[in-house]
Design a protein around this motif. Structure first.
Motif, mmCIF file in Angstrom:
data_model
loop_
_atom_site.group_PDB
_atom_site.id
_atom_site.type_symbol
_atom_site.label_atom_id
_atom_site.label_comp_id
_atom_site.label_asym_id
_atom_site.label_seq_id
_atom_site.Cartn_x
_atom_site.Cartn_y
_atom_site.Cartn_z
ATOM 1 N N TRP A 13 0.091 12.420 -1.750
ATOM 2 C CA TRP A 13 -0.785 12.129 -2.741
ATOM 3 C C TRP A 13 -0.686 10.919 -3.501
ATOM 4 C CZ3 TRP A 13 1.104 12.403 -7.952
ATOM 5 C CH2 TRP A 13 0.120 12.131 -8.785
ATOM 6 N N SER A 14 0.485 10.690 -3.993
ATOM 7 C CA SER A 14 0.759 9.409 -4.434
ATOM 8 C C SER A 14 0.519 8.279 -3.803
ATOM 9 C CB SER A 14 2.269 9.494 -4.895
ATOM 10 O OG SER A 14 2.632 8.254 -5.328
ATOM 11 N N LEU A 15 0.858 8.108 -2.353
ATOM 12 C CA LEU A 15 0.446 6.817 -1.816
ATOM 13 C C LEU A 15 -1.101 6.819 -1.582
ATOM 14 C CD1 LEU A 15 3.201 7.204 1.018
ATOM 15 C CD2 LEU A 15 3.008 5.446 -0.701
ATOM 16 N N GLU A 16 -1.604 8.077 -1.413
ATOM 17 C CA GLU A 16 -3.122 7.841 -0.997
ATOM 18 C C GLU A 16 -3.997 7.497 -2.307
ATOM 19 O OE1 GLU A 16 -6.513 8.553 1.301
ATOM 20 O OE2 GLU A 16 -4.227 8.693 1.937
ATOM 21 N N SER A 17 -3.508 7.862 -3.690
ATOM 22 C CA SER A 17 -3.888 7.385 -4.943
ATOM 23 C C SER A 17 -3.632 6.106 -5.259
ATOM 24 C CB SER A 17 -3.373 8.559 -5.955
ATOM 25 O OG SER A 17 -3.991 8.000 -7.184
ATOM 26 N N ALA A 18 -2.638 5.599 -4.996
ATOM 27 C CA ALA A 18 -2.235 4.154 -5.056
ATOM 28 C C ALA A 18 -2.896 3.340 -4.175
ATOM 29 C CB ALA A 18 -0.566 4.021 -4.933
ATOM 30 N N ALA A 19 -3.115 3.915 -2.815
ATOM 31 C CA ALA A 19 -3.994 2.890 -1.891
ATOM 32 C C ALA A 19 -5.432 2.613 -2.447
ATOM 33 C CB ALA A 19 -3.993 3.698 -0.709
ATOM 34 N N MET A 20 -5.865 3.626 -3.076
ATOM 35 C CA MET A 20 -7.218 3.493 -3.685
ATOM 36 C C MET A 20 -7.018 2.274 -4.753
ATOM 37 S SD MET A 20 -9.774 5.054 -2.097
ATOM 38 C CE MET A 20 -11.053 4.807 -3.264
ATOM 39 N N ASN A 21 -6.201 2.618 -5.768
ATOM 40 C CA ASN A 21 -6.180 1.558 -6.813
ATOM 41 C C ASN A 21 -5.653 0.469 -6.373
ATOM 42 O OD1 ASN A 21 -6.218 3.590 -8.832
ATOM 43 N ND2 ASN A 21 -4.255 3.991 -8.918
ATOM 44 N N CYS A 22 -4.932 0.035 -5.379
ATOM 45 C CA CYS A 22 -4.534 -1.178 -4.844
ATOM 46 C C CYS A 22 -5.468 -1.793 -3.908
ATOM 47 C CB CYS A 22 -3.179 -1.246 -4.143
ATOM 48 S SG CYS A 22 -1.722 -0.691 -5.257
ATOM 49 N N PHE A 23 -6.034 -1.010 -2.834
ATOM 50 C CA PHE A 23 -6.688 -1.411 -1.746
ATOM 51 C C PHE A 23 -8.132 -0.999 -1.660
ATOM 52 C CE2 PHE A 23 -2.218 -0.917 -0.584
ATOM 53 C CZ PHE A 23 -1.633 -2.173 -0.527
ATOM 54 N N GLU A 24 -8.518 -0.026 -2.373
ATOM 55 C CA GLU A 24 -9.751 0.629 -2.295
ATOM 56 C C GLU A 24 -10.063 1.048 -0.935
ATOM 57 O OE1 GLU A 24 -12.829 -1.295 -4.499
ATOM 58 O OE2 GLU A 24 -11.324 -2.049 -6.189
ATOM 59 N N THR A 25 -9.026 1.858 -0.318
ATOM 60 C CA THR A 25 -9.069 2.141 1.134
ATOM 61 C C THR A 25 -8.350 3.554 0.880
ATOM 62 O OG1 THR A 25 -8.893 1.698 3.149
ATOM 63 C CG2 THR A 25 -6.848 1.103 1.888
ATOM 64 N N ARG A 26 -8.887 4.306 1.974
ATOM 65 C CA ARG A 26 -8.315 5.731 2.365
ATOM 66 C C ARG A 26 -7.337 5.671 3.668
ATOM 67 N NH1 ARG A 26 -10.228 9.976 -0.382
ATOM 68 N NH2 ARG A 26 -8.338 11.035 0.263
ATOM 69 N N LEU A 27 -6.173 6.044 3.128
ATOM 70 C CA LEU A 27 -5.197 5.905 4.460
ATOM 71 C C LEU A 27 -5.083 7.281 5.255
ATOM 72 C CD1 LEU A 27 -2.059 4.536 2.423
ATOM 73 C CD2 LEU A 27 -3.739 3.241 3.655
ATOM 74 N N LEU A 86 -1.358 -3.892 4.500
ATOM 75 C CA LEU A 86 -2.294 -3.676 3.689
ATOM 76 C C LEU A 86 -3.107 -4.547 2.925
ATOM 77 C CD1 LEU A 86 -1.413 0.094 2.914
ATOM 78 C CD2 LEU A 86 -3.308 -0.662 4.542
ATOM 79 N N VAL A 87 -1.980 -5.332 2.282
ATOM 80 C CA VAL A 87 -2.465 -6.335 1.335
ATOM 81 C C VAL A 87 -3.310 -7.707 2.199
ATOM 82 C CG1 VAL A 87 -1.447 -8.325 -0.040
ATOM 83 C CG2 VAL A 87 -0.562 -5.983 -0.321
ATOM 84 N N GLU A 88 -2.584 -8.022 3.178
ATOM 85 C CA GLU A 88 -3.459 -9.032 3.820
ATOM 86 C C GLU A 88 -4.858 -8.481 4.465
ATOM 87 O OE1 GLU A 88 -0.701 -9.654 7.122
ATOM 88 O OE2 GLU A 88 1.015 -10.718 5.827
ATOM 89 N N GLU A 89 -4.905 -7.064 5.000
ATOM 90 C CA GLU A 89 -6.103 -6.869 5.487
ATOM 91 C C GLU A 89 -7.243 -7.033 4.308
ATOM 92 O OE1 GLU A 89 -4.568 -3.873 8.829
ATOM 93 O OE2 GLU A 89 -5.386 -2.976 7.009
ATOM 94 N N THR A 90 -6.577 -6.379 3.216
ATOM 95 C CA THR A 90 -7.439 -6.456 1.911
ATOM 96 C C THR A 90 -7.769 -7.560 1.534
ATOM 97 O OG1 THR A 90 -6.643 -4.259 1.152
ATOM 98 C CG2 THR A 90 -7.937 -5.108 -0.268
#
Length: 531
Positions: free
Chosen positions: A218-232, A292-296
């Motif tokens: 949950w933490s990683l999924e939520s953080a991915a939305m904040n950082c990358f606006e993508t669902r993992l 993920l940073v590079e892709e975004t």
């Protein structure tokens, strides 16, 4: 004039000695003895402990503490001696305070640290740390890893003007509440899906197998939305092997780094097995984050080229990329930190909060009633709703008192200080071990009682020392991710309590040391449907 008076003034401003150099009895100076010192006290430059309660500062070598062996210090105590169970490292700090008092020093493998256990001493440190406080790294292993891989060190692993440059660039984005509120839709979305997952994963007893791992996803999924606006996809029942490996990599990092804390630093000379394991784990975790940073960043560049990038798209990373003070390496490391740090901070905090709810049904019911009065059963939780739930915030704060995540707030002193009557020279590593005091009656009313009401307006909190409970540190070096972490906790707890009654049917949950504090048992909560 009292020698201690002159000495203390010299520590801060040598020119004041001549101003205060009138003939005075050789006694402890009082506030009435010197107009300059009265002004200094009134502005908070000096605390009384600096020079009015001691005849003369005692030398650093006289600070009490276990002597141990040359260089090794107390290392053997933590390897084969009384504190060999490093999972309970906190007990050694409690012992240090009980045996030596409010200030003590201890050496481990050539590194001497001064430990202080008094909120007035904490205040002295904070008031003299200046615009740019220096801190030692929480995880030396991560600092060494980033250096080895030619990465930007990031906010937590740098000091001086370099740190100030990074902090200034992210201050607006990460530290202002109204800026963080913009991410609430992401937080709501992931928290709602996680609550759905809890319902689907429950067994006949209402428990979720390996719940702490599910919380990490949950933490990683939520953080991915904040950082990358993508669902993992980490919340999917058929989550990829990547999700489990990301969680395991972080666990390995903290377990091995804890072990390294109590070993001779041979990893700096050769690649030891422990250091090799850390390198492999960090390569995977950091590698995934960097990808993920590079892709975004490429998506953002495409939108810019097509003149389609809007203000509410890729908010976090787009903002960082527009800061001329930041290199792409800086942007990558800052984003990687926000993405992954919740695994070792927000996740255990959330587990301890859930346990406190289960262990105190009356508190849980009070919180449920507040939530029902403010938050509709369906729909998103808004910033205005969070602001109208003081009991929720008080509950989280009281949980930090009962179950602190960190055992210390650390500083590397940049100037000489007099603390507890001792001269502590610049360059000293200092730990403010506030957790030792959290259940002492001289600091808290009914300290053994879980009482969120103490933090409400009109509660006993007005008598609590302001520098005592600081779970996110204090001042310029306050945790940059604090607002995101608090928002995650508020939203998750609210949504869980809207759906479930949280229960616990097993032995009492305690804490074990893994650089930070984590539960010492499986998180076997029972989630019963709330009627």
């Amino acid at each position: 004039m009292n020698v201690s008076h002159v000495y203390s003034l010299r520590l801060y401003n040598k020119h004041l000695v001549t101003v205060c150099g009138s003939a005075l009895p050789i006694l402890r100076p009082t506030a009435s003895q010197c107009c300059v010192c009265r002004r200094l006290r009134s502005t908070g430059v000096f605390q009384s402990d600096d020079f009015t309660t001691v005849k003369a500062p005692k030398p650093f070598r006289d600070i009490p503490g276990p002597r141990g062996l040359p260089y090794l210090g107390s290392l053997l105590d933590h390897r084969i001696g009384r504190f060999k169970n490093v999972d309970k490292y906190q007990d050694s700090l409690i012992w240090l305070h009980d045996k030596y008092g409010k200030i003590a020093k201890k050496t481990l493998a050539g590194k001497t640290t001064v430990h202080i256990f008094d909120p007035d001493y904490f205040r002295t440190v904070y008031q003299h740390e200046g615009r740019i406080p220096y801190i030692p790294p929480l995880l030396e292993s991560v600092q060494l890893y980033r250096r080895k891989r030619d990465m930007s060190p990031g906010l937590g692993f740098t000091n001086g003007e370099e740190w100030y440059r990074l902090r200034t660039a992210v201050q607006k984005l990460m530290m202002r509440p109204h800026e963080v509120y913009a991410y609430l839709p992401f937080t709501n979305q992931v928290a709602s899906e996680f609550v759905d997952k809890i319902e689907n994963l429950r067994n006949e007893d209402g428990e979720v197998k390996d719940f702490e791992i599910e919380m990490a996803k949950w933490s990683l999924e939520s953080a991915a939305m904040n950082c990358f606006e993508t669902r993992l996809g980490y919340l999917d029942n058929s989550a990829s092997a990547e999700a489990n490996r990301m969680v395991n990599s972080n666990t390995v990092l903290f377990e091995k780094s804890t072990k390294m804390k109590f070993l001779l630093p041979l990893h700096k000379l050769v690649t030891t097995p422990t250091w090799k394991t850390i390198l492999d784990s960090e390569d995977f975790f950091a590698g995934t984050g960097c990808r993920l940073v590079e892709e975004t960043a490429k998506k953002i560049q495409t939108l810019v080229d097509e003149d389609k990038l809007t203000e509410n798209k890729y908010m976090f990373l787009a903002y960082l990329l527009t800061q001329k003070e930041l290199s792409f390496k800086d942007v990558t490391t800052i984003t990687l930190s926000l993405f992954g740090d919740g695994l070792s901070t927000t996740v255990p905090a959330a587990l301890f909060n859930l346990y406190c709810l289960a262990a105190h049904p009356n508190v849980q019911q009070t919180l449920v009633e507040e939530i029902r009065a403010v938050v509709p059963q369906q729909g998103e939780i808004t910033a205005q709703m969070i602001q109208k739930m003081p009991y929720l915030k008080a509950f989280v704060k009281e949980t930090f008192r009962f179950y602190p995540i960190g055992l210390e707030v650390s500083r590397s002193l940049q100037k000489d200080l007099v603390i507890g009557g001792y001269h502590v020279p610049a360059g000293t590593q200092l730990e403010m071990n506030n957790f030792v005091l959290f259940k002492k009656p001289e600091y808290f009313h009914e300290p053994e009682t879980f009482l969120p009401e103490r933090w409400l307006r009109g509660g006993s909190a007005h008598n609590i020392h302001p520098f005592l409970l600081t779970p996110f540190s204090h001042g310029p070096r306050m945790c940059a991710g604090r607002r995101f972490a608090e928002q995650d906790l508020y939203v998750l707890l609210t949504k869980v309590l809207q759906r479930f009654q949280v229960k616990w049917h097993h032995k009492e949950m305690g804490q074990r040391y893994q650089v930070l504090m984590v539960p010492d048992c499986p998180a076997r909560f029972s989630f019963a449907d709330r009627t």
